[in-house]
Design a protein around this motif. Structure first.
Motif, mmCIF file in Angstrom:
data_model
loop_
_atom_site.group_PDB
_atom_site.id
_atom_site.type_symbol
_atom_site.label_atom_id
_atom_site.label_comp_id
_atom_site.label_asym_id
_atom_site.label_seq_id
_atom_site.Cartn_x
_atom_site.Cartn_y
_atom_site.Cartn_z
ATOM 1 N N GLU A 63 0.604 -1.125 -0.335
ATOM 2 C CA GLU A 63 0.003 -0.063 0.062
ATOM 3 C C GLU A 63 0.572 1.350 -0.055
ATOM 4 O O GLU A 63 1.951 1.497 1.115
ATOM 5 C CB GLU A 63 -0.677 0.136 1.417
ATOM 6 N N THR A 64 0.168 1.709 -0.345
ATOM 7 C CA THR A 64 1.027 3.540 -0.885
ATOM 8 C C THR A 64 0.856 4.057 0.959
ATOM 9 O O THR A 64 -0.174 4.094 1.206
ATOM 10 C CB THR A 64 0.693 4.439 -1.892
ATOM 11 N N PRO A 65 2.463 4.345 1.265
ATOM 12 C CA PRO A 65 1.841 5.344 2.590
ATOM 13 C C PRO A 65 0.866 6.606 2.482
ATOM 14 O O PRO A 65 1.325 7.477 1.414
ATOM 15 C CB PRO A 65 2.997 5.769 3.201
ATOM 16 N N MET A 66 0.121 6.732 3.536
ATOM 17 C CA MET A 66 -1.140 7.922 3.175
ATOM 18 C C MET A 66 -0.041 9.331 2.983
ATOM 19 O O MET A 66 -0.614 9.649 2.003
ATOM 20 C CB MET A 66 -1.474 7.880 4.484
ATOM 21 N N LEU A 67 0.717 9.174 3.542
ATOM 22 C CA LEU A 67 1.709 11.042 3.809
ATOM 23 C C LEU A 67 2.350 10.753 2.385
ATOM 24 O O LEU A 67 1.967 12.005 1.995
ATOM 25 C CB LEU A 67 3.078 10.473 5.279
ATOM 26 N N VAL A 68 2.809 10.014 1.599
ATOM 27 C CA VAL A 68 3.497 9.930 0.196
ATOM 28 C C VAL A 68 2.021 10.086 -0.803
ATOM 29 O O VAL A 68 2.940 10.579 -1.719
ATOM 30 C CB VAL A 68 4.420 8.622 0.629
ATOM 31 N N ALA A 69 0.732 9.532 -1.214
ATOM 32 C CA ALA A 69 0.026 10.008 -1.444
ATOM 33 C C ALA A 69 -0.200 11.283 -1.367
ATOM 34 O O ALA A 69 -0.323 12.275 -2.739
ATOM 35 C CB ALA A 69 -0.976 8.923 -1.122
ATOM 36 N N VAL A 70 -0.187 12.329 -0.191
ATOM 37 C CA VAL A 70 -0.780 13.796 -0.176
ATOM 38 C C VAL A 70 0.314 14.357 -0.992
ATOM 39 O O VAL A 70 0.113 15.147 -1.094
ATOM 40 C CB VAL A 70 -0.906 13.381 1.458
ATOM 41 N N LEU A 71 1.450 14.145 -0.343
ATOM 42 C CA LEU A 71 2.757 15.290 -1.095
ATOM 43 C C LEU A 71 2.581 14.460 -1.824
ATOM 44 O O LEU A 71 3.215 15.862 -2.863
ATOM 45 C CB LEU A 71 4.102 13.862 -0.135
ATOM 46 N N THR A 72 2.702 13.353 -2.718
ATOM 47 C CA THR A 72 2.886 13.338 -4.510
ATOM 48 C C THR A 72 1.211 14.005 -4.978
ATOM 49 O O THR A 72 2.043 14.595 -5.844
ATOM 50 C CB THR A 72 2.380 11.574 -4.564
ATOM 51 N N TYR A 73 0.793 14.214 -5.044
ATOM 52 C CA TYR A 73 -0.417 14.857 -5.552
ATOM 53 C C TYR A 73 -0.636 16.936 -4.879
ATOM 54 O O TYR A 73 -0.482 17.668 -5.871
ATOM 55 C CB TYR A 73 -1.577 14.455 -4.715
ATOM 56 N N VAL A 74 -0.336 17.071 -3.069
ATOM 57 C CA VAL A 74 1.066 18.301 -3.444
ATOM 58 C C VAL A 74 1.628 18.903 -4.279
ATOM 59 O O VAL A 74 1.923 19.327 -5.074
ATOM 60 C CB VAL A 74 1.148 18.472 -2.292
ATOM 61 N N GLY A 75 2.393 17.542 -4.170
ATOM 62 C CA GLY A 75 3.903 18.185 -5.945
ATOM 63 C C GLY A 75 2.960 18.376 -7.377
ATOM 64 O O GLY A 75 3.695 19.121 -7.635
ATOM 65 N N ALA A 475 9.028 15.308 -8.755
ATOM 66 C CA ALA A 475 10.523 15.924 -8.636
ATOM 67 C C ALA A 475 11.345 14.203 -8.300
ATOM 68 O O ALA A 475 12.455 15.046 -8.838
ATOM 69 C CB ALA A 475 10.856 16.457 -7.246
ATOM 70 N N LYS A 476 11.145 13.620 -7.535
ATOM 71 C CA LYS A 476 11.944 11.921 -7.570
ATOM 72 C C LYS A 476 11.718 11.378 -8.712
ATOM 73 O O LYS A 476 12.661 10.090 -8.519
ATOM 74 C CB LYS A 476 11.317 11.252 -6.396
ATOM 75 N N ILE A 477 11.256 11.214 -10.124
ATOM 76 C CA ILE A 477 11.248 10.508 -10.796
ATOM 77 C C ILE A 477 12.767 11.000 -11.607
ATOM 78 O O ILE A 477 13.563 10.642 -12.131
ATOM 79 C CB ILE A 477 10.169 10.682 -12.215
ATOM 80 N N GLY A 478 13.078 12.704 -12.061
ATOM 81 C CA GLY A 478 14.269 13.185 -12.413
ATOM 82 C C GLY A 478 15.155 13.304 -11.964
ATOM 83 O O GLY A 478 16.777 12.608 -12.033
ATOM 84 N N ALA A 479 14.896 12.980 -10.548
ATOM 85 C CA ALA A 479 16.534 12.889 -9.517
ATOM 86 C C ALA A 479 16.731 11.455 -9.835
ATOM 87 O O ALA A 479 18.301 11.648 -9.429
ATOM 88 C CB ALA A 479 16.114 13.690 -8.108
ATOM 89 N N PHE A 480 16.355 10.221 -9.675
ATOM 90 C CA PHE A 480 16.765 9.403 -9.367
ATOM 91 C C PHE A 480 17.299 8.721 -10.763
ATOM 92 O O PHE A 480 18.188 8.271 -10.569
ATOM 93 C CB PHE A 480 15.612 7.983 -9.064
ATOM 94 N N GLY A 481 16.340 8.792 -11.990
ATOM 95 C CA GLY A 481 17.543 8.954 -13.429
ATOM 96 C C GLY A 481 18.569 9.196 -13.283
ATOM 97 O O GLY A 481 19.774 8.798 -13.674
#
Length: 560
Positions: A63-75, A475-481
């Motif tokens: 499951e996607t952690p709730m905080l991560v899901a919220v921060l992703t939408y905010v991003g 933001a982590k898509i580009g940073a990771f690659g």
């Protein structure tokens, strides 16, 4: 978290939907485990329905952690706001406009592009465009050489520096068995055939493009698959998109998994048949659609459907999951429908002898009506095939657009396939092919286990060489690659619209050509990057696909 295997003869008191067992606490909602599972909690995804499975089927999604899901939408929200601000500045000529747009004299015409599609491309995708389309200048083996490029205008254009990044560990190619190389028996055989036949055929199979190599390859493919006959095509994508319309049409019904590849989706749409989507690997959803189709028939007229065709894949290339084929076949038999199986990623990569998902589950190949696959992955070549009964193949030879109008496979490519396939079958007099299949399985389990131990969220089946590592935030898509490339590791990062908007990921493809030292190097760098970018989201809240209560008679076959 390790999941010990459980025998099929030992169903516990917690048996749940589709034979999954859930031990521990937590309510279920939409297939997700809610609430914290204790560290020692064991989750098995083993199907018991009617004894269909001969081996454990361990496939879980965390499951996607709730905080991560919220921060992703905010991003994404912040990116959208800044995108509209920049569009405003471009409109008033405050910021230079780089994107393609209609000329002034065409302003009164209907726009060629949808506004939001352009908005996403110019304001989100463009900022991390350097993560894709990276040109390589070597054989796509376990390591590759990559051309260095720079951008002075935030990825609108690129300039090649002339330098080459050497020995980048290739974790993105579908080179599952390591046959994509420029040395060895495959290369030598293809080079010899190139001298004899040339590089191209310049004709279709029905005209002057039918070589003796085509006949030899199709007989070998049929024998490899354990089927009556097979037909080969010059392109894997068109094998699906051009053959499905030849099999079904108006008055037919297609039941398609929601995560099917674009080639299957395109073929279904081109066919003119009615399309209905069932939830991914959800047998309850599929069975409900089958029941409704038989009970209600076609819309308005209520006539029976001419054909009902189920479309599934062996390995789903974005999820890393394996089709629940024993249950799909049981449903197909029960409701007298047809099954079309796309083994693009599973052929050569699954099964004790590399014969795909059918062998992986110990099933009879004849239970699959249309068995499709490609040569572009495990065989290190190009093209695709369809196998089945002789009547089916004879029909496709005259009715398939890809067979009638497309240029046939070139001889060197066919020789690459022939040599690699004989190697897998052991007909080259060595055990090299079998060792490659075993090495791939070992590499896959080792790589997946280590990533889970580090705390990453990994999707899919434990035997799938496609390994999605969840990134979530844009933001982590580009940073990771970029961070991976700095460390000389080439990966594929994937975001919307190829995935759901909050499920961005990096996709690793494990190969038999990867040595343990290579994998350890990748894992070491991943451990550092995971800490740097805070990607270790896992809380061991695993999500089995709990669809229906256990019922021995659910898939009971009916007599003809």
């Amino acid at each position: 978290m390790e999941r010990p295997e459980q025998g099929l003869g030992e169903p516990d008191s917690h048996s749940r939907a589709n034979g999954c067992s859930l031990m521990g606490h937590g309510a279920l909602r939409n297939g997700y485990v809610r609430g914290l599972l204790e560290a020692e909690t064991q989750i098995h995804h083993i199907a018991h329905n009617g004894g269909l499975y001969k081996r454990p089927f361990n496939e879980v999604f965390e499951e996607t952690p709730m905080l991560v899901a919220v921060l992703t939408y905010v991003g994404y929200g912040v990116l959208t706001l800044f995108g509209y601000l920049r569009d405003f500045l471009r409109h008033w000529k405050i910021e230079k406009c780089h994107h393609a747009s209609e000329r002034e004299e065409q302003k009164d015409f209907v726009p060629l592009y949808q506004d939001f599609e352009n908005f996403y491309t110019r304001n989100l995708y463009m900022r991390i465009r350097d993560s894709w389309n990276r040109p390589i200048c070597s054989v796509p083996g376990a390591k590759v050489d990559m051309m260095e490029r720079l951008s002075q205008d935030y990825n609108w254009t690129f300039v090649y520096t002339g330098r080459v990044i050497k020995d980048v560990i290739n974790m993105g190619s579908y080179n599952y068995l390591g046959f994509a190389q420029n040395t060895g028996i495959c290369k030598e055989a293809a080079a010899k055939v190139l001298t004899q036949y040339g590089a191209g055929v310049c004709s279709t199979r029905q005209e002057m493009g039918n070589l003796d190599k085509h006949e030899e390859l199709e007989k070998l493919v049929a024998r490899f698959l354990g089927l009556e006959a097979a037909m080969t095509y010059g392109m894997g994508f068109s094998t699906n998109s051009m053959n499905i319309p030849a099999l079904v049409g108006k008055g037919c019904l297609i039941l398609s998994d929601e995560l099917n590849h674009a080639s299957l989706v395109l073929g279904a749409r081109l066919s003119g048949a009615t399309i209905r989507i069932f939830k991914h690997n959800n047998m309850q959803s599929l069975e409900k659609l089958l029941k409704d189709a038989i009970v209600h028939g076609q819309p308005r007229t209520r006539r029976p459907w001419k054909k009902i065709l189920i479309l599934v894949e062996g390995i789903y290339s974005m999820e890393g999951s394996i089709v629940r084929l024993p249950e799909v076949i049981a449903l197909k038999k029960k409701y007298k429908s047809y099954l079309y199986l796309d083994e693009a990623h599973s052929i050569g990569a699954l099964g004790l002898t590399g014969r795909g998902v059918v062998e992986y589950f110990g099933l009879n190949p004849e239970d699959v009506d249309v068995m499709m696959g490609t040569f572009t992955k495990a065989f290190g070549a190009a093209g695709g095939y369809i196998g089945g009964k002789k009547e089916l193949i004879d029909y496709l030879r005259t009715h398939s657009h890809s067979a009638v109008y497309a240029t046939s496979l070139s001889a060197p490519v066919m020789e690459q396939i022939l040599t690699s396939m004989k190697c897998i079958m052991g007909e080259d007099g060595t055990t090299f092919g079998k060792e490659c299949v075993q090495q791939l399985a070992e590499n896959t389990r080792y790589f997946r286990r280590r990533l889970k131990e580090m705390g990453f969220i990994i999707y899919g089946n434990e035997d799938s060489p496609v390994v999605p590592l969840m990134l979530y935030m844009p933001a982590k898509i580009g940073a990771f690659g970029r961070e991976m490339l700095k460390r000389k590791i080439g990966v594929v990062v994937v975001g919307f619209p190829a995935t759901p908007i909050i499920e961005s990921r990096a996709r690793f493809c494990v190969s038999a050509a990867h040595t343990k030292e290579m994998l350890d190097t990748v894992l070491k760098e991943l451990d550092e990057i995971g800490d740097l970018l805070q990607l270790k989201y896992s809380r061991h809240r695993l999500v089995p696909l709990l669809d229906r209560p256990f019922d021995e008679t659910t898939y009971e076959e009916t007599e003809d």
